[in-house]
Design a protein around this motif. Sequence first.
Motif, PDB file in Angstrom:
ATOM      1  N   LEU A  57     -16.223 -25.199 -25.241  1.00  0.00           N
ATOM      2  CA  LEU A  57     -15.471 -26.250 -24.554  1.00  0.00           C
ATOM      3  C   LEU A  57     -13.989 -26.177 -24.921  1.00  0.00           C
ATOM      4  O   LEU A  57     -13.109 -26.305 -24.059  1.00  0.00           O
ATOM      5  CB  LEU A  57     -16.045 -27.627 -24.893  1.00  0.00           C
ATOM      6  N   SER A  58     -13.691 -25.949 -26.175  1.00  0.00           N
ATOM      7  CA  SER A  58     -12.314 -25.817 -26.631  1.00  0.00           C
ATOM      8  C   SER A  58     -11.629 -24.644 -25.931  1.00  0.00           C
ATOM      9  O   SER A  58     -10.503 -24.765 -25.444  1.00  0.00           O
ATOM     10  CB  SER A  58     -12.297 -25.611 -28.151  1.00  0.00           C
ATOM     11  N   GLY A  59     -12.305 -23.513 -25.882  1.00  0.00           N
ATOM     12  CA  GLY A  59     -11.745 -22.342 -25.216  1.00  0.00           C
ATOM     13  C   GLY A  59     -11.538 -22.566 -23.734  1.00  0.00           C
ATOM     14  O   GLY A  59     -10.515 -22.165 -23.165  1.00  0.00           O
ATOM     15  N   LEU A  60     -12.491 -23.218 -23.095  1.00  0.00           N
ATOM     16  CA  LEU A  60     -12.367 -23.525 -21.673  1.00  0.00           C
ATOM     17  C   LEU A  60     -11.183 -24.457 -21.422  1.00  0.00           C
ATOM     18  O   LEU A  60     -10.398 -24.260 -20.491  1.00  0.00           O
ATOM     19  CB  LEU A  60     -13.663 -24.145 -21.156  1.00  0.00           C
ATOM     20  N   TRP A  61     -11.032 -25.478 -22.268  1.00  0.00           N
ATOM     21  CA  TRP A  61      -9.912 -26.404 -22.126  1.00  0.00           C
ATOM     22  C   TRP A  61      -8.579 -25.685 -22.297  1.00  0.00           C
ATOM     23  O   TRP A  61      -7.643 -25.906 -21.527  1.00  0.00           O
ATOM     24  CB  TRP A  61     -10.021 -27.559 -23.129  1.00  0.00           C
ATOM     25  N   LEU A  62      -8.478 -24.820 -23.301  1.00  0.00           N
ATOM     26  CA  LEU A  62      -7.230 -24.089 -23.518  1.00  0.00           C
ATOM     27  C   LEU A  62      -6.891 -23.227 -22.303  1.00  0.00           C
ATOM     28  O   LEU A  62      -5.748 -23.217 -21.839  1.00  0.00           O
ATOM     29  CB  LEU A  62      -7.338 -23.215 -24.772  1.00  0.00           C
ATOM     30  N   ALA A  63      -7.877 -22.509 -21.779  1.00  0.00           N
ATOM     31  CA  ALA A  63      -7.635 -21.669 -20.606  1.00  0.00           C
ATOM     32  C   ALA A  63      -7.245 -22.527 -19.407  1.00  0.00           C
ATOM     33  O   ALA A  63      -6.312 -22.196 -18.667  1.00  0.00           O
ATOM     34  CB  ALA A  63      -8.879 -20.836 -20.296  1.00  0.00           C
ATOM     35  N   TRP A  64      -7.938 -23.649 -19.199  1.00  0.00           N
ATOM     36  CA  TRP A  64      -7.626 -24.556 -18.087  1.00  0.00           C
ATOM     37  C   TRP A  64      -6.225 -25.137 -18.225  1.00  0.00           C
ATOM     38  O   TRP A  64      -5.475 -25.208 -17.258  1.00  0.00           O
ATOM     39  CB  TRP A  64      -8.662 -25.681 -18.044  1.00  0.00           C
ATOM     40  N   ARG A  65      -5.867 -25.573 -19.455  1.00  0.00           N
ATOM     41  CA  ARG A  65      -4.549 -26.167 -19.701  1.00  0.00           C
ATOM     42  C   ARG A  65      -3.439 -25.206 -19.321  1.00  0.00           C
ATOM     43  O   ARG A  65      -2.366 -25.603 -18.893  1.00  0.00           O
ATOM     44  CB  ARG A  65      -4.430 -26.560 -21.178  1.00  0.00           C
ATOM     45  N   HIS A  66      -3.721 -23.910 -19.441  1.00  0.00           N
ATOM     46  CA  HIS A  66      -2.739 -22.877 -19.105  1.00  0.00           C
ATOM     47  C   HIS A  66      -3.043 -22.234 -17.752  1.00  0.00           C
ATOM     48  O   HIS A  66      -2.651 -21.093 -17.496  1.00  0.00           O
ATOM     49  CB  HIS A  66      -2.672 -21.828 -20.216  1.00  0.00           C
ATOM     50  N   HIS A  67      -3.774 -22.965 -16.898  1.00  0.00           N
ATOM     51  CA  HIS A  67      -4.035 -22.580 -15.505  1.00  0.00           C
ATOM     52  C   HIS A  67      -4.755 -21.236 -15.368  1.00  0.00           C
ATOM     53  O   HIS A  67      -4.537 -20.516 -14.387  1.00  0.00           O
ATOM     54  CB  HIS A  67      -2.728 -22.582 -14.700  1.00  0.00           C
ATOM     55  N   PHE A  68      -5.564 -20.886 -16.333  1.00  0.00           N
ATOM     56  CA  PHE A  68      -6.349 -19.656 -16.320  1.00  0.00           C
ATOM     57  C   PHE A  68      -5.483 -18.410 -16.115  1.00  0.00           C
ATOM     58  O   PHE A  68      -5.923 -17.423 -15.523  1.00  0.00           O
ATOM     59  CB  PHE A  68      -7.487 -19.727 -15.293  1.00  0.00           C
ATOM     60  N   THR A  69      -4.246 -18.478 -16.584  1.00  0.00           N
ATOM     61  CA  THR A  69      -3.375 -17.311 -16.571  1.00  0.00           C
ATOM     62  C   THR A  69      -3.881 -16.325 -17.621  1.00  0.00           C
ATOM     63  O   THR A  69      -4.712 -16.690 -18.478  1.00  0.00           O
ATOM     64  CB  THR A  69      -1.925 -17.712 -16.916  1.00  0.00           C
ATOM     65  N   ALA A  71      -2.406 -15.335 -20.267  1.00  0.00           N
ATOM     66  CA  ALA A  71      -2.102 -15.936 -21.578  1.00  0.00           C
ATOM     67  C   ALA A  71      -3.071 -17.075 -21.878  1.00  0.00           C
ATOM     68  O   ALA A  71      -3.523 -17.239 -23.013  1.00  0.00           O
ATOM     69  CB  ALA A  71      -0.667 -16.438 -21.620  1.00  0.00           C
ATOM     70  N   GLY A  72      -3.403 -17.871 -20.863  1.00  0.00           N
ATOM     71  CA  GLY A  72      -4.351 -18.969 -21.041  1.00  0.00           C
ATOM     72  C   GLY A  72      -5.739 -18.470 -21.390  1.00  0.00           C
ATOM     73  O   GLY A  72      -6.418 -19.047 -22.245  1.00  0.00           O
ATOM     74  N   LEU A  73      -6.169 -17.401 -20.736  1.00  0.00           N
ATOM     75  CA  LEU A  73      -7.485 -16.817 -21.050  1.00  0.00           C
ATOM     76  C   LEU A  73      -7.502 -16.272 -22.471  1.00  0.00           C
ATOM     77  O   LEU A  73      -8.487 -16.440 -23.193  1.00  0.00           O
ATOM     78  CB  LEU A  73      -7.836 -15.728 -20.039  1.00  0.00           C
ATOM     79  N   LEU A  74      -6.403 -15.649 -22.872  1.00  0.00           N
ATOM     80  CA  LEU A  74      -6.304 -15.144 -24.251  1.00  0.00           C
ATOM     81  C   LEU A  74      -6.348 -16.296 -25.247  1.00  0.00           C
ATOM     82  O   LEU A  74      -7.075 -16.224 -26.258  1.00  0.00           O
ATOM     83  CB  LEU A  74      -5.022 -14.331 -24.432  1.00  0.00           C
ATOM     84  N   LEU A  75      -5.613 -17.371 -24.973  1.00  0.00           N
ATOM     85  CA  LEU A  75      -5.657 -18.541 -25.850  1.00  0.00           C
ATOM     86  C   LEU A  75      -7.073 -19.120 -25.908  1.00  0.00           C
ATOM     87  O   LEU A  75      -7.530 -19.556 -26.970  1.00  0.00           O
ATOM     88  CB  LEU A  75      -4.673 -19.614 -25.378  1.00  0.00           C
ATOM     89  N   GLY A  76      -7.774 -19.129 -24.779  1.00  0.00           N
ATOM     90  CA  GLY A  76      -9.149 -19.619 -24.754  1.00  0.00           C
ATOM     91  C   GLY A  76     -10.059 -18.790 -25.645  1.00  0.00           C
ATOM     92  O   GLY A  76     -10.871 -19.329 -26.399  1.00  0.00           O
ATOM     93  N   ILE A  77      -9.918 -17.486 -25.581  1.00  0.00           N
ATOM     94  CA  ILE A  77     -10.737 -16.600 -26.423  1.00  0.00           C
ATOM     95  C   ILE A  77     -10.395 -16.816 -27.893  1.00  0.00           C
ATOM     96  O   ILE A  77     -11.289 -16.916 -28.743  1.00  0.00           O
ATOM     97  CB  ILE A  77     -10.534 -15.129 -26.008  1.00  0.00           C
ATOM     98  N   ILE A  78      -9.102 -16.930 -28.190  1.00  0.00           N
ATOM     99  CA  ILE A  78      -8.694 -17.185 -29.579  1.00  0.00           C
ATOM    100  C   ILE A  78      -9.250 -18.530 -30.037  1.00  0.00           C
ATOM    101  O   ILE A  78      -9.698 -18.664 -31.181  1.00  0.00           O
ATOM    102  CB  ILE A  78      -7.156 -17.138 -29.723  1.00  0.00           C
ATOM    103  N   GLY A  79      -9.252 -19.523 -29.139  1.00  0.00           N
ATOM    104  CA  GLY A  79      -9.806 -20.834 -29.475  1.00  0.00           C
ATOM    105  C   GLY A  79     -11.285 -20.777 -29.805  1.00  0.00           C
ATOM    106  O   GLY A  79     -11.751 -21.439 -30.733  1.00  0.00           O
ATOM    107  N   VAL A  80     -12.044 -19.976 -29.055  1.00  0.00           N
ATOM    108  CA  VAL A  80     -13.480 -19.850 -29.318  1.00  0.00           C
ATOM    109  C   VAL A  80     -13.709 -19.219 -30.684  1.00  0.00           C
ATOM    110  O   VAL A  80     -14.530 -19.693 -31.468  1.00  0.00           O
ATOM    111  CB  VAL A  80     -14.187 -19.031 -28.209  1.00  0.00           C
ATOM    112  N   PHE A  81     -12.987 -18.168 -30.986  1.00  0.00           N
ATOM    113  CA  PHE A  81     -13.215 -17.462 -32.254  1.00  0.00           C
ATOM    114  C   PHE A  81     -12.433 -18.055 -33.421  1.00  0.00           C
ATOM    115  O   PHE A  81     -12.834 -17.902 -34.571  1.00  0.00           O
ATOM    116  CB  PHE A  81     -12.901 -15.968 -32.100  1.00  0.00           C
TER     117      PHE A  81
END
Length: 118
Positions: A57-69, A71-81
Motif C-alpha cells: 500500500l505504501s509503495g502504491l501510494w508513493l507511485a500514485w502520488r507521483h502520477h505513476f511516472t 520516478a514515482g514507480l521507482l519511489l514505490g519500489i523503494i517504499g516497498v523494500f
Amino acid sequence: MAMFRIFLGAVFAAIAIYTIITGTSHGWNLVPVFFGDMAAMNWPGQFNFDFFTFLLLSGLWLAWRHHFTPAGLLLGIIGVFGGMLFLSAYLLVASIRAKGDIAEIMLGRARASAIGKQ
C-alpha cells in the motif's frame, strides 16, 4: 506539524539503529526469513503477510502520488523494500517541501493545487 516531524525523525533513528544491530547480529539476508515465515503459515508469517500488505500500500501510494511516472514507480519500489525507514525520511522531506500543507503532503503538489482551485 512539528510533533509529526519529531515523530518521523525518532522513528527513522530507532529503525535505523535497530536494523543495524539486527543485521550485524543475524546477517542481512532478510528475504528468506521473511517469506519463509509466511510459507510456514504461523503467527510470525501472519504478521509478515499483514505487514507486507502495508508495504505494498505504501509503495502504491508513493507511485500514485507521483502520477505513476518512472520516478514515482521507482519511489514505490523503494517504499516497498525500504519500509518505514524510507517512508519516514520521505514524509519528513515532503512535509518540509510542502511547508506543512497536509493536502500537498498526501496528494502531491499538482493534486493539492487542483483541489485548492475548486
